[in-house]
Design an enzyme around this catalytic site. Structure first.
Site, PDB file in Angstrom:
ATOM      1  N   HIS A  37       0.836  -1.208   0.000  1.00 54.17           N
ATOM      2  CA  HIS A  37       0.000   0.000   0.000  1.00 54.17           C
ATOM      3  C   HIS A  37       0.870   1.257   0.000  1.00 54.17           C
ATOM      4  O   HIS A  37       0.542   2.250  -0.651  1.00 54.17           O
ATOM      5  CB  HIS A  37      -0.909   0.030   1.234  1.00 54.17           C
ATOM      6  CG  HIS A  37      -1.910  -1.080   1.270  1.00 54.17           C
ATOM      7  ND1 HIS A  37      -1.801  -2.144   2.123  1.00 54.17           N
ATOM      8  CD2 HIS A  37      -3.046  -1.293   0.557  1.00 54.17           C
ATOM      9  CE1 HIS A  37      -2.819  -2.958   1.950  1.00 54.17           C
ATOM     10  NE2 HIS A  37      -3.591  -2.479   1.002  1.00 54.17           N
ATOM     11  N   GLN A 153      -0.754  -4.286  -8.814  1.00 48.70           N
ATOM     12  CA  GLN A 153      -0.753  -5.278  -9.899  1.00 48.70           C
ATOM     13  C   GLN A 153      -0.905  -6.701  -9.342  1.00 48.70           C
ATOM     14  O   GLN A 153      -1.215  -7.621 -10.076  1.00 48.70           O
ATOM     15  CB  GLN A 153       0.539  -5.121 -10.713  1.00 48.70           C
ATOM     16  CG  GLN A 153       0.757  -6.128 -11.829  1.00 48.70           C
ATOM     17  CD  GLN A 153      -0.348  -6.095 -12.890  1.00 48.70           C
ATOM     18  OE1 GLN A 153      -0.982  -5.061 -13.100  1.00 48.70           O
ATOM     19  NE2 GLN A 153      -0.592  -7.231 -13.535  1.00 48.70           N
TER      20      GLN A 153
END
Ligand code: PAF
Length: 293
Positions: A37, A153
């Protein structure tokens, strides 16, 4: 850093931000933040004047609309998450309760339908998951109206579905996919890793190992043995294979390859280790294509 617990507080915080910042990057999260994150926030910081992040464990994307152990056990650590976001330079955090997001019933009447794209791969094991993701992400796009939004991703199917959401429903923003962050042992960073025992974690490493072998074979223009890769995971101690598929990176359509790969592709996989379901993926780039990049 401004913290908004309601849509009204978010609107006020955004008005304040917009009065002196031009572009906004949005980082949607479900909290339990880790270095993956932090890399999304760093990417958002680099490209935008202000960063808005959300922390919301979205029941719609869990089994039985959240009436399940996976939702109940999902790690929640708001104070630690807020400290991390402050340290990473987030300007506004939106952290609503379920009723604030979806009204008193906690479930919207109208949803975004992701159709076939959301029913394959992860969606086959988690029916309705991507409809729940697309619905909450569409709401966040409308509430924040960012210029760019950032997704990891690692959730390759989520990235593909959200790109379609933006294209098909004409949301005026750009989607950025940020590369997978791996721990030193190779495991892709995930909030679910917190729930792995040491033994489970060792077992889970079979997944990045298999993916990196496939990537090396693709890079060396060697034949890919997808069935062999599946067998390796089926036979790995402590691992239950959910799926491992070779797919087109944009459409996630399955690719049938006999021999060496002749164009870039994605290998996506999910395994269960103990009670934890883990996903991972790898880009497979044949040598000729890598030279062209
Ligand atoms: O990737 C996630 O954490 C979630 O699926 C998202 C995008 C925040 C939507 O709830």
């Amino acid at each position: 850093m401004l913290i908004a617990r309601t849509k009204k507080e978010l609107a006020a915080a955004l008005a304040e931000i917009r009065s002196h910042h031009r572009s906004i990057g949005l980082v949607p999260t479900m909290g339990a933040l880790h270095s993956g994150h932090a890399s999304l926030v760093a990417a958002a910081r680099e490209e935008n004047d202000a960063v808005v992040a959300s922390i919301f464990v979205n029941p719609l994307q869990f089994e039985a609309l959240g009436d399940c152990d996976d939702y109940r056990n999902y790690p929640r650590q708001l104070d630690a998450d807020l400290s991390l976001m402050e340290a990473e330079g987030v300007d506004v955090v939106f952290a609503p309760e379920v009723e604030e997001m979806y009204g008193p019933t906690g479930v919207p009447l109208l949803w975004v339908r992701t159709g076939a794209m959301g029913e394959r791969l992860e969606g086959a094991s988690r029916p309705g998951h991507f409809d729940g993701v697309a619905t909450v992400v569409a709401k966040l796009f409308n509430l924040v109206r960012p210029d760019r939004a950032y997704f990891g991703q690692k959730d390759a199917q989520q990235v593909a579905v959200i790109r379609r959401l933006v294209a098909d429903l004409d949301f005026p923003l750009d989607i950025r996919a940020v590369p997978i962050i791996r721990a030193a042992d190779g495991l892709a960073e995930s909030s679910r890793n917190q729930r792995l025992s040491d033994t489970d974690r060792t077992a889970a490493l079979a997944l990045p190992r298999v993916l990196s072998t496939l990537a090396e074979r693709a890079a060396g223009n060697q034949p890919l043995d997808i069935e062999g890769a599946r067998a390796q995971l089926r036979n790995a101690d402590g691992v239950r294979l959910d799926h491992l598929e070779l797919v087109d990176a944009a459409t996630l359509e399955p690719l049938a390859v006999s021999g060496a790969l002749d164009r870039p592709a994605l290998v996506v996989a999910a395994i269960h280790v103990g009670a934890v379901r883990l996903i991972d993926n790898g880009e497979l780039i044949p040598a000729g294509d890598r030279d062209l990049r």
